[in-house]
Design a protein around this motif. Structure first.
Motif, PDB file in Angstrom:
ATOM      1  N   ALA A  28      27.380 -16.407 -46.060  1.00 22.69           N
ATOM      2  CA  ALA A  28      26.424 -16.472 -47.168  1.00 22.69           C
ATOM      3  C   ALA A  28      25.198 -17.296 -46.791  1.00 22.69           C
ATOM      4  O   ALA A  28      24.088 -17.008 -47.200  1.00 22.69           O
ATOM      5  N   LEU A  29      25.387 -18.335 -45.999  1.00 19.47           N
ATOM      6  CA  LEU A  29      24.267 -19.189 -45.604  1.00 19.47           C
ATOM      7  C   LEU A  29      23.529 -18.619 -44.404  1.00 19.47           C
ATOM      8  O   LEU A  29      22.569 -19.189 -43.937  1.00 19.47           O
ATOM      9  N   GLY A  30      24.031 -17.513 -43.881  1.00 14.83           N
ATOM     10  CA  GLY A  30      23.402 -16.928 -42.705  1.00 14.83           C
ATOM     11  C   GLY A  30      23.855 -17.646 -41.440  1.00 14.83           C
ATOM     12  O   GLY A  30      23.417 -17.349 -40.347  1.00 14.83           O
ATOM     13  N   LEU A  31      24.748 -18.636 -41.586  1.00 15.76           N
ATOM     14  CA  LEU A  31      25.226 -19.388 -40.420  1.00 15.76           C
ATOM     15  C   LEU A  31      26.550 -18.744 -39.994  1.00 15.76           C
ATOM     16  O   LEU A  31      27.620 -19.281 -40.211  1.00 15.76           O
ATOM     17  N   VAL A  32      26.454 -17.571 -39.441  1.00 13.45           N
ATOM     18  CA  VAL A  32      27.655 -16.781 -39.178  1.00 13.45           C
ATOM     19  C   VAL A  32      28.524 -17.421 -38.108  1.00 13.45           C
ATOM     20  O   VAL A  32      28.099 -18.259 -37.343  1.00 13.45           O
ATOM     21  N   GLY A  33      29.771 -16.984 -38.066  1.00  8.55           N
ATOM     22  CA  GLY A  33      30.670 -17.417 -37.009  1.00  8.55           C
ATOM     23  C   GLY A  33      31.262 -18.784 -37.279  1.00  8.55           C
ATOM     24  O   GLY A  33      31.573 -19.523 -36.361  1.00  8.55           O
ATOM     25  N   ALA A  34      31.419 -19.153 -38.555  1.00  9.88           N
ATOM     26  CA  ALA A  34      31.989 -20.464 -38.854  1.00  9.88           C
ATOM     27  C   ALA A  34      33.385 -20.586 -38.254  1.00  9.88           C
ATOM     28  O   ALA A  34      34.133 -19.629 -38.181  1.00  9.88           O
ATOM     29  N   VAL A  35      33.679 -21.801 -37.832  1.00  9.76           N
ATOM     30  CA  VAL A  35      34.927 -22.037 -37.122  1.00  9.76           C
ATOM     31  C   VAL A  35      35.993 -22.537 -38.083  1.00  9.76           C
ATOM     32  O   VAL A  35      35.710 -23.228 -39.047  1.00  9.76           O
ATOM     33  N   ASP A  36      37.232 -22.172 -37.823  1.00  9.69           N
ATOM     34  CA  ASP A  36      38.361 -22.647 -38.601  1.00  9.69           C
ATOM     35  C   ASP A  36      38.317 -24.181 -38.676  1.00  9.69           C
ATOM     36  O   ASP A  36      38.254 -24.858 -37.646  1.00  9.69           O
ATOM     37  N   PRO A  37      38.336 -24.769 -39.885  1.00 13.43           N
ATOM     38  CA  PRO A  37      38.180 -26.217 -39.999  1.00 13.43           C
ATOM     39  C   PRO A  37      39.287 -27.012 -39.316  1.00 13.43           C
ATOM     40  O   PRO A  37      39.131 -28.191 -39.041  1.00 13.43           O
ATOM     41  N   LYS A  68       2.393 -25.005 -39.771  1.00  9.84           N
ATOM     42  CA  LYS A  68       1.245 -24.825 -40.665  1.00  9.84           C
ATOM     43  C   LYS A  68       1.229 -23.378 -41.193  1.00  9.84           C
ATOM     44  O   LYS A  68       1.041 -23.145 -42.378  1.00  9.84           O
ATOM     45  N   ARG A  69       1.460 -22.429 -40.280  1.00  9.29           N
ATOM     46  CA  ARG A  69       1.424 -21.017 -40.665  1.00  9.29           C
ATOM     47  C   ARG A  69       2.481 -20.702 -41.731  1.00  9.29           C
ATOM     48  O   ARG A  69       2.229 -19.980 -42.684  1.00  9.29           O
ATOM     49  N   LEU A  70       3.678 -21.264 -41.539  1.00  8.03           N
ATOM     50  CA  LEU A  70       4.767 -20.920 -42.464  1.00  8.03           C
ATOM     51  C   LEU A  70       5.117 -22.067 -43.410  1.00  8.03           C
ATOM     52  O   LEU A  70       6.192 -22.090 -44.005  1.00  8.03           O
ATOM     53  N   GLY A  71       4.166 -23.004 -43.551  1.00 10.85           N
ATOM     54  CA  GLY A  71       4.434 -24.229 -44.306  1.00 10.85           C
ATOM     55  C   GLY A  71       5.010 -23.991 -45.697  1.00 10.85           C
ATOM     56  O   GLY A  71       5.977 -24.645 -46.084  1.00 10.85           O
ATOM     57  N   THR A  72       4.443 -23.039 -46.435  1.00 12.13           N
ATOM     58  CA  THR A  72       4.896 -22.908 -47.829  1.00 12.13           C
ATOM     59  C   THR A  72       6.353 -22.447 -47.887  1.00 12.13           C
ATOM     60  O   THR A  72       7.138 -22.942 -48.693  1.00 12.13           O
ATOM     61  N   TYR A  73       6.729 -21.493 -47.022  1.00 15.69           N
ATOM     62  CA  TYR A  73       8.146 -21.081 -46.993  1.00 15.69           C
ATOM     63  C   TYR A  73       9.031 -22.269 -46.613  1.00 15.69           C
ATOM     64  O   TYR A  73      10.123 -22.460 -47.131  1.00 15.69           O
ATOM     65  N   MET A  74       8.529 -23.056 -45.643  1.00 18.59           N
ATOM     66  CA  MET A  74       9.356 -24.158 -45.150  1.00 18.59           C
ATOM     67  C   MET A  74       9.575 -25.215 -46.219  1.00 18.59           C
ATOM     68  O   MET A  74      10.676 -25.725 -46.378  1.00 18.59           O
ATOM     69  N   TYR A 101      15.392 -21.941 -39.949  1.00 19.69           N
ATOM     70  CA  TYR A 101      15.157 -20.896 -38.946  1.00 19.69           C
ATOM     71  C   TYR A 101      15.942 -19.619 -39.306  1.00 19.69           C
ATOM     72  O   TYR A 101      15.407 -18.511 -39.297  1.00 19.69           O
ATOM     73  N   THR A 102      17.215 -19.812 -39.652  1.00 27.97           N
ATOM     74  CA  THR A 102      18.075 -18.657 -39.942  1.00 27.97           C
ATOM     75  C   THR A 102      17.584 -17.894 -41.173  1.00 27.97           C
ATOM     76  O   THR A 102      17.572 -16.661 -41.196  1.00 27.97           O
ATOM     77  N   LYS A 103      17.160 -18.649 -42.192  1.00 25.22           N
ATOM     78  CA  LYS A 103      16.688 -17.986 -43.416  1.00 25.22           C
ATOM     79  C   LYS A 103      15.376 -17.228 -43.159  1.00 25.22           C
ATOM     80  O   LYS A 103      15.203 -16.096 -43.617  1.00 25.22           O
ATOM     81  N   LEU A 104      14.456 -17.867 -42.421  1.00 28.92           N
ATOM     82  CA  LEU A 104      13.179 -17.196 -42.140  1.00 28.92           C
ATOM     83  C   LEU A 104      13.439 -15.879 -41.418  1.00 28.92           C
ATOM     84  O   LEU A 104      12.835 -14.845 -41.730  1.00 28.92           O
TER      85      LEU A 104
END
Ligand code: HEM
Length: 402
Positions: free
Chosen positions: A15-24, A118-124, A233-236
């Motif tokens: 869901a967070l786009g941080l794929v491949g989460a490891v077994d805790p 600067k270019r992507l500041g507002t999204y960031m 980075y992942t969301k962008l």
């Protein structure tokens, strides 16, 4: 590592786009061959703190010297500023050694990184504010450390200080002599060292800290980096924002240097985004979860944002937070639902991004709403950075009083 089930971890990671989460339940196995230091070993970063800084700051605190240091630091702002006079000699010696970029810093990449910001500041600003800022409240150790430290009692001022760091990092001259980021990082590193000494003296913090570990290890800082840089980075990327390979590398490089300046060892700093994502799946996703402290902090933070949202409904803020962080996180934080706002975001945001990025000529009728959201959050950051009430980072001398 918390008690999230493997399935929950995988779902949240996706869901967070941080794929491949490891077994805790799996131990740390990230190899430093993928780090800046490129050495083939596996070291647990949760057992590493900041040996160069911690004993020094502990002694300054014990000797009551921190208030005078904070006063002297008022005039120490720009990267090119001389070290202030009147500091304890051992602090001056320390700063002479640490107030510099690492040998591997690449000025060309840092410059490109600044232009990219600067270019992507507002999204960031939006992603750092409603994404990373709120994510910090579901990272249990961070939420508890923030809540029980001095700054936890005045979140408006604490948020302003954190914005100072973000603003100084995003500035076009962040790493140049006229910029502030190297100095701000050093002040932050000293602040973290103070927290390591102070928090273990807080009975309230000790009561909720099961492992009794010293706070803010290298592992904890890496977790926070993933909730900031890796997440953004992942969301962008997932929103289809165009970035050149050089820009992607430059954005990572800014964070690599930033981590070094905060005292993270080079053998833990990921050398590529692929390595960062892999490390994030070990470090961040498995440990996320709700705490009473985090729920209170999230409510305060979203309240602060809504103060400056230029009339946007709280529903949009809550639902945008859910949209970028997942409903799982939204439910943990008990964020009230607004299904109409969610519908608007679900279809309107991708259309807005596509139009803004020139991928479609059709301006969506939701353009004004999202434009206002972006501007409102950007103003929150920029006002803090440019207003006369600019909030300097100061080293704390105590914990949350109540
Ligand atoms: C203070 C940034 C990681 C806990 C600060 C400050 C900044 C900052 C700018 C000074 C502002 C203030 O005093 O409120 C960062 C960055 C991190 C990071 C960029 C990683 C990339 C962490 C982690 C923890 C943490 C991992 C805890 C697990 C704290 C606490 C304070 C603090 C408790 C002091 C609050 C106070 O008493 O006023 N941090 N931090 N930070 N940070 Fe961090």
């Amino acid at each position: 590592m918390g008690n999230l089930s493997r399935r929950r971890v995988l779902t949240l990671g996706a869901a967070l786009g941080l794929v491949g989460a490891v077994d805790p339940s799996r131990a740390w196995a990230w190899s430093s061959s993928n780090s800046i230091a490129a050495v083939d070993r596996v070291t647990d970063p949760w057992d590493v703190w900041d040996d160069a800084t911690d004993p020094l700051v502990a002694s300054l605190l014990k000797n009551g010297q921190i208030p005078a240091v904070n006063t002297a630091f008022d005039s120490w702002v720009k990267n090119s500023d001389a070290l202030p006079g009147g500091l304890p000699a051992e602090l001056t010696t320390y700063l002479q050694q640490h107030n510099a970029l690492p040998s591997w810093a690449d000025q060309k990449k840092l410059k490109l990184g600044a232009q990219f910001n600067k270019r992507l500041g507002t999204y960031m600003f939006l992603l750092y504010g409603l994404g990373s800022g709120i994510m910090s409240t579901v990272i249990p150790r961070e939420a508890r450390n923030v809540y029980y430290s001095a700054g936890g009692a005045d979140m408006k001022s604490r948020a302003a200080k954190t914005f100072t760091y973000g603003y100084d990092l995003a500035a076009i001259d962040a790493f140049e002599p006229t910029g502030h980021f190297v100095v701000t990082s050093n002040k932050t590193r000293l602040t973290h060292a103070a927290v390591r000494h102070l928090l273990p003296q807080s009975p309230a913090w000790r009561a909720v800290t099961d492992d009794g570990a010293r706070p803010i290890s290298n592992g904890d800082i890496l977790v926070t980096f993933h909730s900031l840089g890796t997440f953004v980075y992942t969301k962008l990327k997932s929103w289809g924002i165009r970035m050149s390979v050089a820009e992607e590398e430059a954005y990572l490089h800014q964070w690599q240097v930033g981590l070094h300046l905060l005292g993270v060892r080079d053998d833990f700093i990921p050398a590529s985004w692929a390595a960062a994502k892999q490390q994030s799946s070990y470090a961040l996703t498995p440990i996320m979860g709700p705490t009473p402290e985090g729920i209170k902090l999230a409510e305060i933070l979203l309240g602060l944002v809504s103060e400056v949202d230029r009339g946007l409904t709280k529903g949009i803020l809550n639902e945008f937070t859910r949209y970028v962080l997942s409903d799982k996180v939204g439910d943990w934080l008990k964020l009230p639902r607004d299904y109409a706002a969610r519908g608007l975001i679900q279809t309107g945001w991708p259309a807005f991004v596509a139009f803004k990025e020139g991928l479609t000529p059709v301006m969506p009728n939701t353009f004004a709403t999202f434009d206002q959201l972006l501007r409102g959050i950007a103003m929150l950051f920029l006002n803090n950075g440019t207003s006369p009430t600019y909030t300097p980072i100061t080293i704390p001398t105590g914990n949350r009083p109540n």
